[in-house]
Design a protein around this motif. Structure first.
Motif, mmCIF file in Angstrom:
data_model
loop_
_atom_site.group_PDB
_atom_site.id
_atom_site.type_symbol
_atom_site.label_atom_id
_atom_site.label_comp_id
_atom_site.label_asym_id
_atom_site.label_seq_id
_atom_site.Cartn_x
_atom_site.Cartn_y
_atom_site.Cartn_z
ATOM 1 N N ALA B 447 0.834 -1.210 0.000
ATOM 2 C CA ALA B 447 0.000 0.000 0.000
ATOM 3 C C ALA B 447 0.867 1.258 0.000
ATOM 4 O O ALA B 447 0.630 2.195 -0.767
ATOM 5 C CB ALA B 447 -0.920 -0.013 1.225
ATOM 6 N N ALA B 448 1.886 1.272 0.855
ATOM 7 C CA ALA B 448 2.755 2.450 0.929
ATOM 8 C C ALA B 448 3.519 2.638 -0.379
ATOM 9 O O ALA B 448 3.735 3.766 -0.827
ATOM 10 C CB ALA B 448 3.720 2.308 2.098
ATOM 11 N N SER B 449 3.919 1.541 -1.001
ATOM 12 C CA SER B 449 4.613 1.630 -2.289
ATOM 13 C C SER B 449 3.730 2.336 -3.309
ATOM 14 O O SER B 449 4.197 3.200 -4.065
ATOM 15 C CB SER B 449 4.962 0.241 -2.818
ATOM 16 O OG SER B 449 5.867 -0.414 -1.968
ATOM 17 N N LEU B 450 2.466 1.967 -3.317
ATOM 18 C CA LEU B 450 1.565 2.597 -4.285
ATOM 19 C C LEU B 450 1.364 4.070 -3.970
ATOM 20 O O LEU B 450 1.290 4.908 -4.875
ATOM 21 C CB LEU B 450 0.229 1.862 -4.321
ATOM 22 C CG LEU B 450 0.300 0.483 -4.982
ATOM 23 C CD1 LEU B 450 -1.071 -0.168 -5.005
ATOM 24 C CD2 LEU B 450 0.850 0.600 -6.403
ATOM 25 N N SER B 451 1.282 4.417 -2.681
ATOM 26 C CA SER B 451 1.102 5.834 -2.348
ATOM 27 C C SER B 451 2.309 6.655 -2.798
ATOM 28 O O SER B 451 2.151 7.733 -3.376
ATOM 29 C CB SER B 451 0.880 5.988 -0.844
ATOM 30 O OG SER B 451 -0.318 5.325 -0.480
ATOM 31 N N ALA B 452 3.511 6.146 -2.532
ATOM 32 C CA ALA B 452 4.708 6.882 -2.951
ATOM 33 C C ALA B 452 4.752 6.983 -4.477
ATOM 34 O O ALA B 452 5.140 8.018 -5.035
ATOM 35 C CB ALA B 452 5.955 6.190 -2.412
ATOM 36 N N THR B 453 4.321 5.910 -5.140
ATOM 37 C CA THR B 453 4.272 5.927 -6.608
ATOM 38 C C THR B 453 3.315 7.011 -7.093
ATOM 39 O O THR B 453 3.606 7.743 -8.042
ATOM 40 C CB THR B 453 3.803 4.549 -7.120
ATOM 41 O OG1 THR B 453 4.673 3.542 -6.598
ATOM 42 C CG2 THR B 453 3.822 4.491 -8.633
ATOM 43 N N LYS B 454 2.164 7.112 -6.427
ATOM 44 C CA LYS B 454 1.180 8.134 -6.826
ATOM 45 C C LYS B 454 1.734 9.536 -6.613
ATOM 46 O O LYS B 454 1.495 10.437 -7.427
ATOM 47 C CB LYS B 454 -0.115 7.949 -6.022
ATOM 48 C CG LYS B 454 -0.888 6.690 -6.413
ATOM 49 C CD LYS B 454 -2.051 6.462 -5.440
ATOM 50 C CE LYS B 454 -2.768 5.144 -5.761
ATOM 51 N NZ LYS B 454 -3.787 4.825 -4.725
ATOM 52 N N GLY B 769 -5.988 12.330 -5.572
ATOM 53 C CA GLY B 769 -6.485 13.118 -4.447
ATOM 54 C C GLY B 769 -5.432 13.537 -3.429
ATOM 55 O O GLY B 769 -5.723 13.595 -2.236
ATOM 56 N N ILE B 770 -4.225 13.834 -3.892
ATOM 57 C CA ILE B 770 -3.201 14.292 -2.951
ATOM 58 C C ILE B 770 -3.238 15.822 -2.913
ATOM 59 O O ILE B 770 -2.920 16.469 -3.910
ATOM 60 C CB ILE B 770 -1.802 13.821 -3.379
ATOM 61 C CG1 ILE B 770 -1.830 12.327 -3.745
ATOM 62 C CG2 ILE B 770 -0.777 14.101 -2.280
ATOM 63 C CD1 ILE B 770 -0.532 11.823 -4.332
ATOM 64 N N PRO B 771 -3.636 16.407 -1.788
ATOM 65 C CA PRO B 771 -3.720 17.875 -1.741
ATOM 66 C C PRO B 771 -2.320 18.499 -1.877
ATOM 67 O O PRO B 771 -1.324 17.882 -1.480
ATOM 68 C CB PRO B 771 -4.288 18.152 -0.341
ATOM 69 C CG PRO B 771 -4.770 16.843 0.186
ATOM 70 C CD PRO B 771 -4.005 15.778 -0.511
ATOM 71 N N ASP B 772 -2.276 19.702 -2.406
ATOM 72 C CA ASP B 772 -0.993 20.383 -2.590
ATOM 73 C C ASP B 772 -0.216 20.523 -1.288
ATOM 74 O O ASP B 772 1.014 20.450 -1.281
ATOM 75 C CB ASP B 772 -1.209 21.775 -3.208
ATOM 76 C CG ASP B 772 -1.413 21.683 -4.714
ATOM 77 O OD1 ASP B 772 -1.245 20.569 -5.267
ATOM 78 O OD2 ASP B 772 -1.738 22.711 -5.330
ATOM 79 N N GLY B 780 5.005 20.276 -8.630
ATOM 80 C CA GLY B 780 3.939 19.294 -8.756
ATOM 81 C C GLY B 780 2.597 19.840 -8.324
ATOM 82 O O GLY B 780 1.594 19.129 -8.365
ATOM 83 N N ALA B 781 2.581 21.122 -7.936
ATOM 84 C CA ALA B 781 1.328 21.697 -7.441
ATOM 85 C C ALA B 781 0.279 21.681 -8.540
ATOM 86 O O ALA B 781 0.587 21.756 -9.724
ATOM 87 C CB ALA B 781 1.559 23.125 -6.954
ATOM 88 N N ARG B 782 -0.955 21.543 -8.110
ATOM 89 C CA ARG B 782 -2.042 21.450 -9.074
ATOM 90 C C ARG B 782 -2.181 22.709 -9.897
ATOM 91 O O ARG B 782 -1.982 23.789 -9.410
ATOM 92 C CB ARG B 782 -3.347 21.197 -8.308
ATOM 93 C CG ARG B 782 -4.427 20.682 -9.219
ATOM 94 C CD ARG B 782 -5.507 20.008 -8.437
ATOM 95 N NE ARG B 782 -6.619 19.746 -9.338
ATOM 96 C CZ ARG B 782 -7.678 19.033 -8.994
ATOM 97 N NH1 ARG B 782 -7.750 18.503 -7.800
ATOM 98 N NH2 ARG B 782 -8.657 18.843 -9.860
#
Lengths: 782, 782
Positions: B447-454, B769-772, B780-782
């Motif tokens: 799960a953490a791997s995927l979050s860091a990937t995202k 859905g990662i807030p700035d 990488g800011a939106r």
């Protein structure tokens, strides 16, 4: 996971009647059946004892056996542990030659106690049938039963003797300039060149400056400059020095490159006599620290479109250097944030309202006391992923005035009459001549990439040949380099490193000699090879260091073993001095235009038309007769490898030319057409680099001192070639050069070669010649 | 490179007679010919003017032309710049529709000045022949001539509107426990959870401790524990929390995992009621910081052979925990160097001289005031590549005495009578039950791997869609995401991330629900899937972050854009909680044994014998009728993808079984046989994970809220499937599932899908859905 822990019922305390020898033959079978704690239907069926097969078993004995074979009432942990212990004791008394199967072991145990009915040969077949029914490999099951729960901790194997002369190989690799390399390795072992991992950024930067001062004091900064300016006039020595510094701190390496290579090199190559006389000695001694300001915030790879302006002002007989907007700030400039005083600044030259394209200007940015020059403002780039010993900065020029003479005017300048003159009429061609200054930098990055790769491989191969983990039941644990996946992780990369090493040597020789008789094609080939090797070696470096880190497991994660910093420092090698994907397209364009000097996309079309036709013919002539051959003699034949690599390169070239021509014929813009087959062009470029590397390695086989080393390098070459062919087997199969059977045979041959090189690998990394006091990795020491 | 700078001769100042309209039609041709500053033989030949073709040209005009066409006397830079400027001025007056070629442009320029002989249609064919001879694409050459040297700096494109409902997609991805996830994202945006990059190690470790204290105060530590101990009894919530923390500082994440997952989880899963009552509340609130001491210095993956001993002493009714040698020191133990007070220590249990294998014991190592417990010595592991907020340590025990009750005795313990008892008779089986505690950890790392990937993809995709570099001649620069190589670098990885996301969701659902009715096979499948996803996702993470860093060029190298630390922190994900190559073999063994509970290598043989036969039959039934189909409908068909993935998995399984069985039949040890096809087993495991991920993604297509999102996910699935098939095309070609034409068609379809997803990609990362204020990357800011 909340996995179910309810077993079928409470385990039962049972005692195997060890004192009844007629039951002993069943003990190994029953014990093995319980090995995973479950008795399956198949196992029960196999172990069903038929009364007529063993008529000497009485009712009581059968009862005992049955009590051990009730799936719903398993024997307790204690019971199994007791029988395991008993089997070890009794079983080891059976002579080893009589322990080939569970049947033999059991009968042997019984016969140790008494020569009863089990002495008859006829007693064994029914036991054997039971053993087969269990579905285990007998000899292995015996070993599992007789081994201790903890395998013996093996002493290290006897120190293997090197199967070749490592020192001769090292010296062969270290040619040319071996003495210079050894001298630098000596320096790298000194305190001045070793910056502690824990140094904070500010301290790290000062230590890095001090380190390159030390190197300058040793006369290493000026190697590439003419003798009259303190150098040796030897680009080859300069690259050898850089390559060797690549074994040390990489911030020191890069700062060294910025000062002496990029800054000094730009003055040497873009300037004329008076610039050389005014600056080179001070640059080489570090009396004048400087930098190389090409990249802009919004203009990285696309240097042609930088915006910084250098407007000639005839009134003042000077240039006005100006940053028109935020996007035009000079970015990433090494030595800018702290130490640099003079910068080679790339800017568009504007004379009489005419834009003559990018030229280089010497612009003072800071006085000796650190005060910024009027109109110059500099922002520190701050923390980076790696290379934090370098003080990168962003520079902005606000109408900074520099004298007319500060234009580095070898390829174009403004005369006393205020008019622009250039020996090269075409602006495009002039631009590419100026970019020629990047060739030395690209060669240097290729060299440094290989050095960092060698550091990583040295640590990982040594660790892997010592670290033991797992092993066959009853045996010692294996060194992890004995595992196929570990071999595949490291050994092909080791072979590739050797191939790239020799390819680099050939490139440096060409670079050092200069183009034959000012031959343009020759010069262009050197540029293309430099671009290709930089891209390929830096990618190889990043991937190999990652593989090496993982190969060392947790130990590789320790900062002390250096992978963290090595990876962080070299990561940007894939980006700076030309980002890899752009360089590989430059290579592809070079091949498509047959090394014609850069001409933009426009005239490529003519070359394509010609090439698309010619290449098809060439390829048709390369009839792949060997499509089906899978014998070892053929697979290991260097001629097969060269033909295969050559075929791939030529066919990719022809098909790229054909596709591009087709699209342009259909009215698609060349730029768009190139983008549509960008992946194809990158593949072509990489195939070409691999072909060059293979040829260089084969040449080294011929030149190696002594047949032993030739033989060894031939094997290295076989692994390099076949592993690359395996990696590209999709392509070879698509193109019909391989049939499926051949593709599989190549894969098996790669495995075999990995096995062959496994014992040689520790010595192959020894031959890289990195002393322990330079390697400085606890788990990589020799 | 000291490239030759001597041109053939001094350039000559020339003036094109702009005032003679009859010469204007030649100007674009001649100027283009000089574009690279060299006139080749072919170009000269093309430009030779035949008197009879243009009878109206007088001697003087011909002389003018000839003066411009002397390779040995090229026009000067000034001359070329002047004519370039003139062409721009005159050419732009020609109506755009009359500028289709150099011929049209030249004639148009002439006719602007006068309607002389060039008005006749017959004048054009000979010019066209000349143009063809130059080998340029006409329209493009015209654009090159008429564009300014500096391309216009384009304004950003109009903000594209999202082609799907990003918010609905985000909520679909965030299921289940969306509220919990949003709450944690809110926490991650607070100062307590954001540790500055520049924090030194000592400070970083204290900040990390403070951060998990904050999380414990929020009740997040105990989520997996029963309600009576302050939790929610929800492993699923616990994983959701961990997954979301993966968007923040990864040291905080890992310390959180050590304390609440490994330490608390081991007490929950290996202990019994009295352990839960004594400890769980304090563990969950961080009143009792602890750790999980399994790995030893010489025993990493091979946990079964750890050496730390726990000898039962009936006199004292206690265990004596002892480290017999250097190799048995507990290594890498998180929370050991500074903060941990109680450790779950894995050691061999020895009772009455009998070795009962590995068990877990609670061992106090440090008092509240930090004093080490008697007999315990701890060494700080010091600096690591990443995760430097964790205080890893090496622990040595010198005859440390702990009460009998400190054995976590769910799967085996010592009774008051001093005898060993276990509900699981087989030591091997018991061992694997205890390792079951690692399943939660493996799921969490996936799960953490995927979050860091995202995180990485969000930064890289946004940067790539804004950063512009290069462009067609005369046009604006392109956003770099428009380039095919950039698309190929990022978009398939984005698609894979979506597929793995849904595969993880399914795994967590299974994990949360527990095995159906204590079904062993079900439990084992969950374990195998956890191992496979951990290995696959952590590898995907490492490779994707590297790709993303490179995709952002130098900007990606800035510490502020986070790639440096993200890469360094996640690198060890491939190693800890089971090193990937070992986990993938565990997956392969699970498949080969059809999820039969772990039984060591021994009994695998029986399973193989059965499998090898059965699988061949199954595969023969999977007749690949579609070998030759290359039409888009077929290539994009999800059924084709599922069949292709399934075929690959089954065939790899059958051939692995066949190879292994053959070797064992030949008397080769199972261990050795497994090693000889280790690469095959790893490939099988990865193929299986990919198949699971594809099925999960297809299931998400069916479940997606609304046809728009289904359609979108179907496209994502097509890219994932076809890019994987392309990556494995060597295998598909070898196995006859593809013919060469199909393989090529797949590649072209991947390119097409990249193009299709290019505009969607920025919205697909928005849906993560990662807030700035959590992303915290300037680029990488939106």
């Amino acid at each position: 996971m909340a996995s179910g822990d309810s077993e079928r019922s409470e385990p039962v305390e049972l005692d195997w009647p060890i004192d009844r020898p007629e039951l002993l033959p069943f003990l190994p079978l029953v014990q093995t059946a319980w090995a995973d704690g479950i008795l399956t239907e198949a196992e029960l069926e196999a172990l069903r004892v038929h009364a007529d097969a063993f008529p000497w078993l009485d009712e009581k004995a059968r009862g005992h056996l049955a009590s051990w074979l009730q799936p719903e009432c398993p024997p307790s942990a204690q019971s199994l542990a007791r029988t395991a212990s008993a089997i070890r004791t009794l079983g080891r008394r059976v002579p080893p030659e009589d322990r080939g199967s569970l049947t033999d072991l059991g009968v042997g145990m019984a016969r140790q106690a008494q020569d009863g009915p089990w002495a008859a040969e006829a007693a064994r077949p029914p036991l054997r049938a039971m053993e087969r029914g269990l579905g285990v490999a007998g000899a292995e099951a015996v070993r599992a039963l007789l081994s201790e729960p903890t395998p013996p901790v093996a002493d290290g194997p006897p120190e293997r003797e090197a199967p070749f002369d490592v020192e001769t190989m090292r010296r062969f690799l270290d040619r040319p300039h071996e003495g210079l390399r050894r001298r630098i390795l000596g320096l790298l072992a000194t305190e001045a060149l070793q910056i502690p991992d824990e140094a904070e950024r500010a301290e790290y930067r000062e230590r890095t400056l001090a380190a390159i001062r030390k190197l300058a004091d040793e006369g290493l900064g000026a190697l590439a400059y003419p003798e009259e300016f303190g150098g040796s006039g030897s680009p080859g020595q300069s690259v050898a020095a850089f390559e060797t510094l690549g074994f040390g701190d990489l911030s020191v390496l890069v700062k060294f490159g910025v000062q002496f290579g990029l800054f000094g090199g730009s003055i040497l190559q873009l300037g004329t006599r008076r610039h050389h006389e005014a600056y080179l000695t001070d640059v080489g001694s570090l009396a004048l620290p400087g930098g190389y300001a090409m990249t802009e915030f919004e203009h990285g790879s696309n240097v042609r479109d930088i915006e910084t302006a250098a407007t000639f002002d005839p009134e003042r007989d000077a240039f006005v250097i100006h940053t028109p907007d935020e996007g035009a700030r000079k970015d990433w400039i090494g030595n800018a944030a702290l130490h640099g005083r003079l910068m080679t600044v790339f800017a568009r030259l504007l004379v009489e309202g005419q834009d003559h394209g990018v030229h280089a200007f010497l612009v003072p940015v800071r006085a000796e006391d650190g005060t910024l020059a009027p109109g110059v403002s500099i922002e520190d780039r701050g923390a980076k992923e790696g290379l934090n010993g370098i003080d990168n900065g962003l520079i902005r020029f606000d109408h900074v005035v520099v004298p007319r003479g500060n234009l580095l005017d070898r390829f174009g300048g403004v005369g006393e009459d205020g008019r622009y003159r250039s020996p090269i009429p075409s602006a495009g061609r002039r631009f590419f001549r100026m970019l020629g200054t990047l060739v030395g930098g690209r060669i240097s990055i290729a060299a440094a990439s290989l050095s960092a790769t060698k550091t990583g491989l040295t640590i990982a191969v040594r660790y892997s040949s010592r670290r033991r983990q797992f092993g066959p039941s009853g045996g010692a644990e294996w060194p992890i380099l004995d595992y196929l996946t570990q071999q595949r992780l490291l050994l092909p990369r080791l072979a590739t490193t050797y191939a790239l090493h020799f390819a680099l040597r050939e490139l440096v020789d060409r670079y050092d000699a200069g183009p034959a008789g000012n031959d343009e094609r020759d010069a262009r080939e050197t540029e293309v090879l430099a671009a290709g090797l930089k891209a390929y070696a830096s990618r190889h470096c990043v991937e190999t260091l990652q593989a090496c880190r993982e190969a060392c497991g947790g130990r590789g994660y320790l900062a002390a073993n250096r992978f963290g910093r090595l990876k962080a420092d070299t990561d940007v090698f894939t980006t700076f001095e030309g980002t890899n994907v752009v360089l590989l397209q430059l290579v592809a364009k070079g091949l498509l235009s047959e090394y014609r000097e850069e001409m933009g996309d426009l005239k490529l079309f003519g070359a394509l038309r010609w090439l698309a036709g010619r290449a098809e013919t060439r390829i048709t002539q390369m009839n792949p007769v060997a499509t089906r051959r899978t014998d070892e003699e053929h697979l290991l034949d260097p001629d097969f490898h060269e033909q295969g690599f050559h075929y791939r390169q030529e066919r990719l070239l022809a098909s790229a030319a054909g596709r591009l021509k087709g699209m342009i014929d259909d009215g698609i813009d060349t730029f768009e057409a190139m983008n549509r087959c960008q992946d194809h062009l990158v593949t072509l470029a990489e195939a070409w680099v691999e072909h060059q590397a293979l040829l260089a390695l084969h040449d080294a086989v011929r030149r190696a001192p002594g047949p032993g080393l030739s033989e060894l390098l031939r094997t290295v070459g076989q692994l390099f070639a076949l592993e690359r062919m395996e990696a590209h087997r999709g392509w070879y199969l698509e193109s019909g050069y391989f049939e499926p059977g051949k593709s599989k045979a190549v894969r098996m041959q790669v495995n075999a070669l990995c096995g062959e090189l496994r014992d040689l690998a520790p010595f192959l990394v020894d031959a890289f010649g990195i002393p322990d006091d330079v390697l400085r990795a606890p788990d990589g020491a020799r």
